[in-house]
Design a protein around this motif. Structure first.
Motif, PDB file in Angstrom:
ATOM      1  N   GLN A 174      58.481   9.606 -24.727  1.00 52.37           N
ATOM      2  CA  GLN A 174      59.280   8.435 -25.066  1.00 52.37           C
ATOM      3  C   GLN A 174      60.150   8.706 -26.294  1.00 52.37           C
ATOM      4  O   GLN A 174      59.767   9.452 -27.189  1.00 52.37           O
ATOM      5  CB  GLN A 174      58.376   7.233 -25.344  1.00 52.37           C
ATOM      6  CG  GLN A 174      57.595   6.754 -24.115  1.00 52.37           C
ATOM      7  CD  GLN A 174      56.738   5.540 -24.444  1.00 52.37           C
ATOM      8  OE1 GLN A 174      55.768   5.648 -25.190  1.00 52.37           O
ATOM      9  NE2 GLN A 174      57.080   4.397 -23.886  1.00 52.37           N
ATOM     10  N   THR A 175      61.329   8.070 -26.302  1.00 57.37           N
ATOM     11  CA  THR A 175      62.264   8.206 -27.423  1.00 57.37           C
ATOM     12  C   THR A 175      62.544   6.833 -28.018  1.00 57.37           C
ATOM     13  O   THR A 175      62.778   5.868 -27.290  1.00 57.37           O
ATOM     14  CB  THR A 175      63.592   8.830 -26.954  1.00 57.37           C
ATOM     15  OG1 THR A 175      63.329  10.083 -26.319  1.00 57.37           O
ATOM     16  CG2 THR A 175      64.530   9.059 -28.124  1.00 57.37           C
ATOM     17  N   PHE A 176      62.509   6.763 -29.349  1.00 60.29           N
ATOM     18  CA  PHE A 176      62.734   5.504 -30.042  1.00 60.29           C
ATOM     19  C   PHE A 176      63.739   5.693 -31.172  1.00 60.29           C
ATOM     20  O   PHE A 176      63.862   6.782 -31.733  1.00 60.29           O
ATOM     21  CB  PHE A 176      61.426   4.970 -30.657  1.00 60.29           C
ATOM     22  CG  PHE A 176      60.299   4.801 -29.688  1.00 60.29           C
ATOM     23  CD1 PHE A 176      60.162   3.626 -28.956  1.00 60.29           C
ATOM     24  CD2 PHE A 176      59.363   5.815 -29.508  1.00 60.29           C
ATOM     25  CE1 PHE A 176      59.106   3.461 -28.078  1.00 60.29           C
ATOM     26  CE2 PHE A 176      58.311   5.660 -28.622  1.00 60.29           C
ATOM     27  CZ  PHE A 176      58.174   4.475 -27.902  1.00 60.29           C
ATOM     28  N   LYS A 177      64.420   4.600 -31.532  1.00 63.90           N
ATOM     29  CA  LYS A 177      65.227   4.547 -32.747  1.00 63.90           C
ATOM     30  C   LYS A 177      64.354   3.930 -33.829  1.00 63.90           C
ATOM     31  O   LYS A 177      63.886   2.792 -33.683  1.00 63.90           O
ATOM     32  CB  LYS A 177      66.480   3.688 -32.543  1.00 63.90           C
ATOM     33  CG  LYS A 177      67.481   4.258 -31.543  1.00 63.90           C
ATOM     34  CD  LYS A 177      68.254   5.407 -32.125  1.00 63.90           C
ATOM     35  CE  LYS A 177      69.351   5.871 -31.180  1.00 63.90           C
ATOM     36  NZ  LYS A 177      70.086   7.042 -31.702  1.00 63.90           N
ATOM     37  N   GLU A 178      64.111   4.681 -34.904  1.00 63.03           N
ATOM     38  CA  GLU A 178      63.207   4.210 -35.945  1.00 63.03           C
ATOM     39  C   GLU A 178      63.664   2.885 -36.536  1.00 63.03           C
ATOM     40  O   GLU A 178      64.828   2.701 -36.857  1.00 63.03           O
ATOM     41  CB  GLU A 178      63.100   5.257 -37.062  1.00 63.03           C
ATOM     42  CG  GLU A 178      62.045   4.911 -38.105  1.00 63.03           C
ATOM     43  CD  GLU A 178      61.875   5.989 -39.163  1.00 63.03           C
ATOM     44  OE1 GLU A 178      60.797   6.027 -39.779  1.00 63.03           O
ATOM     45  OE2 GLU A 178      62.815   6.778 -39.371  1.00 63.03           O
ATOM     46  N   GLN A 208      50.282   3.665 -34.650  1.00 64.58           N
ATOM     47  CA  GLN A 208      49.364   3.540 -33.519  1.00 64.58           C
ATOM     48  C   GLN A 208      49.645   4.608 -32.468  1.00 64.58           C
ATOM     49  O   GLN A 208      48.721   5.238 -31.944  1.00 64.58           O
ATOM     50  CB  GLN A 208      49.475   2.145 -32.903  1.00 64.58           C
ATOM     51  CG  GLN A 208      48.929   1.033 -33.789  1.00 64.58           C
ATOM     52  CD  GLN A 208      49.238  -0.352 -33.248  1.00 64.58           C
ATOM     53  OE1 GLN A 208      49.760  -0.507 -32.147  1.00 64.58           O
ATOM     54  NE2 GLN A 208      48.928  -1.376 -34.043  1.00 64.58           N
ATOM     55  N   SER A 209      50.929   4.808 -32.169  1.00 64.03           N
ATOM     56  CA  SER A 209      51.306   5.817 -31.172  1.00 64.03           C
ATOM     57  C   SER A 209      50.938   7.217 -31.641  1.00 64.03           C
ATOM     58  O   SER A 209      50.465   8.045 -30.864  1.00 64.03           O
ATOM     59  CB  SER A 209      52.815   5.753 -30.893  1.00 64.03           C
ATOM     60  OG  SER A 209      53.176   4.518 -30.344  1.00 64.03           O
ATOM     61  N   MET A 210      51.147   7.487 -32.928  1.00 69.34           N
ATOM     62  CA  MET A 210      50.851   8.807 -33.465  1.00 69.34           C
ATOM     63  C   MET A 210      49.357   9.105 -33.404  1.00 69.34           C
ATOM     64  O   MET A 210      48.946  10.216 -33.075  1.00 69.34           O
ATOM     65  CB  MET A 210      51.344   8.924 -34.908  1.00 69.34           C
ATOM     66  CG  MET A 210      51.148  10.326 -35.499  1.00 69.34           C
ATOM     67  SD  MET A 210      52.009  10.565 -37.066  1.00 69.34           S
ATOM     68  CE  MET A 210      51.115   9.427 -38.114  1.00 69.34           C
ATOM     69  N   SER A 211      48.538   8.109 -33.715  1.00 66.97           N
ATOM     70  CA  SER A 211      47.079   8.336 -33.705  1.00 66.97           C
ATOM     71  C   SER A 211      46.561   8.602 -32.300  1.00 66.97           C
ATOM     72  O   SER A 211      45.578   9.318 -32.120  1.00 66.97           O
ATOM     73  CB  SER A 211      46.357   7.133 -34.319  1.00 66.97           C
ATOM     74  OG  SER A 211      46.537   5.977 -33.517  1.00 66.97           O
ATOM     75  N   LYS A 266      57.869  14.029 -32.965  1.00 68.77           N
ATOM     76  CA  LYS A 266      58.979  14.767 -33.571  1.00 68.77           C
ATOM     77  C   LYS A 266      60.117  13.803 -33.876  1.00 68.77           C
ATOM     78  O   LYS A 266      60.192  12.703 -33.322  1.00 68.77           O
ATOM     79  CB  LYS A 266      59.449  15.879 -32.634  1.00 68.77           C
ATOM     80  CG  LYS A 266      58.406  16.962 -32.406  1.00 68.77           C
ATOM     81  CD  LYS A 266      58.900  18.015 -31.431  1.00 68.77           C
ATOM     82  CE  LYS A 266      57.930  19.183 -31.317  1.00 68.77           C
ATOM     83  NZ  LYS A 266      56.598  18.768 -30.839  1.00 68.77           N
ATOM     84  N   THR A 267      60.989  14.220 -34.776  1.00 64.52           N
ATOM     85  CA  THR A 267      62.147  13.404 -35.130  1.00 64.52           C
ATOM     86  C   THR A 267      63.420  14.232 -35.061  1.00 64.52           C
ATOM     87  O   THR A 267      63.374  15.464 -35.115  1.00 64.52           O
ATOM     88  CB  THR A 267      62.027  12.819 -36.554  1.00 64.52           C
ATOM     89  OG1 THR A 267      62.006  13.896 -37.499  1.00 64.52           O
ATOM     90  CG2 THR A 267      60.765  11.975 -36.712  1.00 64.52           C
ATOM     91  N   SER A 268      64.527  13.558 -34.921  1.00 61.84           N
ATOM     92  CA  SER A 268      65.830  14.224 -35.061  1.00 61.84           C
ATOM     93  C   SER A 268      66.747  13.297 -35.839  1.00 61.84           C
ATOM     94  O   SER A 268      66.591  12.066 -35.822  1.00 61.84           O
ATOM     95  CB  SER A 268      66.438  14.562 -33.697  1.00 61.84           C
ATOM     96  OG  SER A 268      66.785  13.381 -32.993  1.00 61.84           O
ATOM     97  N   LYS A 297      47.978  18.956 -35.422  1.00 62.30           N
ATOM     98  CA  LYS A 297      48.826  18.542 -34.300  1.00 62.30           C
ATOM     99  C   LYS A 297      50.204  19.197 -34.368  1.00 62.30           C
ATOM    100  O   LYS A 297      50.790  19.553 -33.349  1.00 62.30           O
ATOM    101  CB  LYS A 297      48.995  17.024 -34.297  1.00 62.30           C
ATOM    102  CG  LYS A 297      47.815  16.243 -33.750  1.00 62.30           C
ATOM    103  CD  LYS A 297      48.157  14.753 -33.706  1.00 62.30           C
ATOM    104  CE  LYS A 297      47.011  13.921 -33.168  1.00 62.30           C
ATOM    105  NZ  LYS A 297      47.353  12.477 -33.113  1.00 62.30           N
ATOM    106  N   GLY A 298      50.705  19.334 -35.602  1.00 56.17           N
ATOM    107  CA  GLY A 298      52.033  19.911 -35.779  1.00 56.17           C
ATOM    108  C   GLY A 298      52.059  21.428 -35.747  1.00 56.17           C
ATOM    109  O   GLY A 298      53.123  22.039 -35.809  1.00 56.17           O
ATOM    110  N   GLY A 299      50.878  22.055 -35.657  1.00 61.07           N
ATOM    111  CA  GLY A 299      50.804  23.503 -35.532  1.00 61.07           C
ATOM    112  C   GLY A 299      50.811  24.271 -36.831  1.00 61.07           C
ATOM    113  O   GLY A 299      50.821  25.508 -36.830  1.00 61.07           O
TER     114      GLY A 299
END
Length: 218
Positions: A34-38, A49-52, A59-61, A166-168
């Protein structure tokens, strides 16, 4: 008149941005498929909640140059000068997007690199907004921002390494060792970058180390 602009990584409450009439360009957030606008499509609470729940670190751009260009154009139509304060150029490409957005439109926008993230970036936005509201000049605002930027101490205590795994940046094995040894990690901001400052064992030493760092900085 100066009009302050920023991006969503400043972590200021939406109500505060509205109070000072600060337009912002949202970063893009990718959570699994899924892609969101912060701060537009997803609230901070929903993001946490989604991250947990996510098996991978979101990821962000950065916002596109066009996102900034549109904001700058609207401000200049009213005869105001945009002063855009972005997240550190060493953490994101947002600063460069803002610079390109100004160039695309021939805008006279001024783009300032906060060399910070989150609320340290947000404080700079508030400093500038309050000064602009009181009628300060661009030079005075930039001078105040540089003083803050050069003197702020950013300490980032990590109560868990879950997101680093999670981020490696740490393997699952390394993360398990850290948890077994009850290691706590403290990072800090250095010229716009995030670097390791200290590692301690146990919650009591962790809290004591944070207090000691604050006292040293103060």
């Amino acid at each position: 008149m100066i009009k302050i602009v920023t991006d969503s990584s400043c972590d200021l409450p939406i109500d505060t941005l509205k109070e000072f009439e600060i337009p912002f360009a949202p970063l893009n957030i990718f959570v699994e498929d899924q892609t969101f606008k912060e701060d537009i499509d997803i609230t901070p609470e929903e993001f946490w909640q989604s991250m947990s729940k996510s098996h991978e670190l979101p990821k962000t751009s950065q916002p596109s140059p066009a996102d900034f260009a549109g904001i700058f154009e609207e401000i200049q139509k009213k005869g105001d000068t945009p002063l855009c304060i972005t997240i550190s150029s060493k953490l994101s490409g947002t600063y460069q997007s803002a610079v390109l957005g100004a160039e695309m439109t021939g805008s006279k926008a001024i783009v300032f690199d906060s060399l910070a993230g989150s609320i340290s970036h947000g404080i700079q936005v508030l400093i500038a907004a309050r000064m602009a509201k009181s009628g300060a000049t661009v030079e005075d605002v930039l001078s105040a921002l540089r003083i803050y930027r050069d003197n702020v101490k950013i300490i980032i205590p990590l109560a868990t390494v879950e997101n680093i795994v999670k981020g490696g940046r740490l393997s699952k094995f390394q993360g398990s060792v850290v948890n077994i040894l009850n290691m706590k990690i403290i990072l800090h901001g250095v010229n716009g970058e995030v670097k390791l400052l200290k590692k301690v064992r146990g919650n009591k030493r962790f809290r004591a180390a944070i207090i000691e760092l604050i006292e040293e900085s103060a």
